[in-house]
Design an enzyme around this catalytic site. Structure first.
Site, PDB file in Angstrom:
ATOM      1  N   THR A 111      -8.554  23.374 -51.229  1.00  0.00           N
ATOM      2  CA  THR A 111      -8.732  22.396 -50.162  1.00  0.00           C
ATOM      3  C   THR A 111      -7.597  22.478 -49.146  1.00  0.00           C
ATOM      4  O   THR A 111      -7.830  22.366 -47.933  1.00  0.00           O
ATOM      5  CB  THR A 111      -8.818  20.971 -50.747  1.00  0.00           C
ATOM      6  OG1 THR A 111      -9.825  20.937 -51.761  1.00  0.00           O
ATOM      7  CG2 THR A 111      -9.176  19.964 -49.669  1.00  0.00           C
ATOM      8  N   CYS A 112      -6.372  22.680 -49.607  1.00  0.00           N
ATOM      9  CA  CYS A 112      -5.238  22.801 -48.689  1.00  0.00           C
ATOM     10  C   CYS A 112      -5.393  24.046 -47.803  1.00  0.00           C
ATOM     11  O   CYS A 112      -5.107  24.006 -46.600  1.00  0.00           O
ATOM     12  CB  CYS A 112      -3.928  22.872 -49.461  1.00  0.00           C
ATOM     13  SG  CYS A 112      -3.538  21.372 -50.384  1.00  0.00           S
ATOM     14  N   THR A 113      -5.837  25.143 -48.391  1.00  0.00           N
ATOM     15  CA  THR A 113      -6.051  26.366 -47.624  1.00  0.00           C
ATOM     16  C   THR A 113      -7.136  26.159 -46.582  1.00  0.00           C
ATOM     17  O   THR A 113      -6.976  26.532 -45.408  1.00  0.00           O
ATOM     18  CB  THR A 113      -6.421  27.530 -48.559  1.00  0.00           C
ATOM     19  OG1 THR A 113      -5.351  27.756 -49.482  1.00  0.00           O
ATOM     20  CG2 THR A 113      -6.684  28.798 -47.770  1.00  0.00           C
TER      21      THR A 113
END
Length: 280
Positions: A165-167
């Site tokens: 999700t961060c990527t």
């Protein structure tokens, strides 16, 4: 605080009774008779609160001058030393300290001051910080206040590098960075990873947003977005990890938009963020 019975985690002896005076919704004054600065944070944490800033206002009977700038210090006078250290002023030093080279200092800095225990919200002044970012020229320092006034600023806290999700979030932001530039907004992404890992992550995924390393989680705590435990249901019990969140800071250094997500898979409302920037 006043019971004299509080025992901190990993300690065996109770703390001496401490004085406590509420100074308002966000501030309190604590009088300690023992302990180090970080024990104040631990004491508040034991009661379910979070300290985002400390200012020491006195040491013993010595009041710190109001006009002493944050981060500055002055030499203590002989009279003040006598009041603070008693016999020490007369010629002996604690074990391991060279008396001839010892200079007592009185100072004021971000970790020694009046106490704030609430999260940052819209209308608050942004909390200043200095963090490390890794560039092709090596590690560089980024100080928030150096950028205030030059453009609007978006701070994106993300939990961890190399996670899906961060990527996705930072790749999408990198792809659409011109939308924010057109609104005169500069973006910084913040995570608790070390700057070298952040650099490898950015190179691998094509992330072009500056990544700032909040390695000790102090900025996440200051903005009220640090998990006590990240994902205990998945056995990820580490504390201090940043909640996925977005803060908009205007050119006067005032927070104008806040979106903090409790679950790490939830994204901030970026359309609402863009609208908030456009409305400035």
């Amino acid at each position: 605080f006043g019971s004299g019975e509080m025992v901190l985690e990993s300690e065996t002896k109770p703390l001496l009774a401490a004085g406590f005076e509420a100074m308002g919704e966000k501030e309190a004054k604590v009088i300690l008779h023992e302990g180090r600065y970080h024990q104040v944070r631990r004491m508040f944490a034991a009661l379910g609160n979070h300290v985002t800033g400390l200012r020491r206002i006195s040491i013993g009977g010595l009041e710190l001058p109001e006009d002493l700038p944050e981060g500055e210090w002055r030499i203590v006078t002989e009279e003040e030393k006598a009041m603070l250290f008693g016999n020490f002023a007369g010629g002996y030093a604690p074990d391991g300290i060279d008396r001839q080279n010892y200079r007592a200092r009185v100072g004021r800095h971000i970790n020694t001051t009046s106490i704030k225990i609430m999260s940052i919200k819209t209308g608050d002044q942004a909390v200043d910080f200095t963090l490390v970012t890794k560039t092709a020229e090596g590690p560089q320092l980024v100080k928030l206040s150096d950028h205030i006034g030059k453009s609007n600023i978006v701070l994106l806290f993300v939990p961890m590098a190399f996670t899906g999700t961060c990527t996705t979030e930072l790749c999408d932001i990198s792809t659409g960075i011109k939308d924010y530039e057109a609104l005169d907004a500069k973006i910084f992404a913040i995570s608790g990873d070390n700057p070298f890992a952040q650099e490898i992550w950015a190179q691998k995924e094509g992330i072009t947003v500056p990544l700032l390393s909040d390695y000790e989680h102090e900025v996440a705590k200051a903005y009220g977005v640090a998990y006590e435990q990240f994902l205990p249901e998945a056995n990820l019990i580490m504390g201090g990890v940043a909640k996925r969140s977005a803060f908009l800071i205007d050119k006067a250094g005032v927070v104008r938009f806040v979106d903090v997500k409790e679950h790490p898979k939830d994204m901030p409302d970026f359309e609402a963020l863009k609208q908030a920037i456009a409305d400035l």
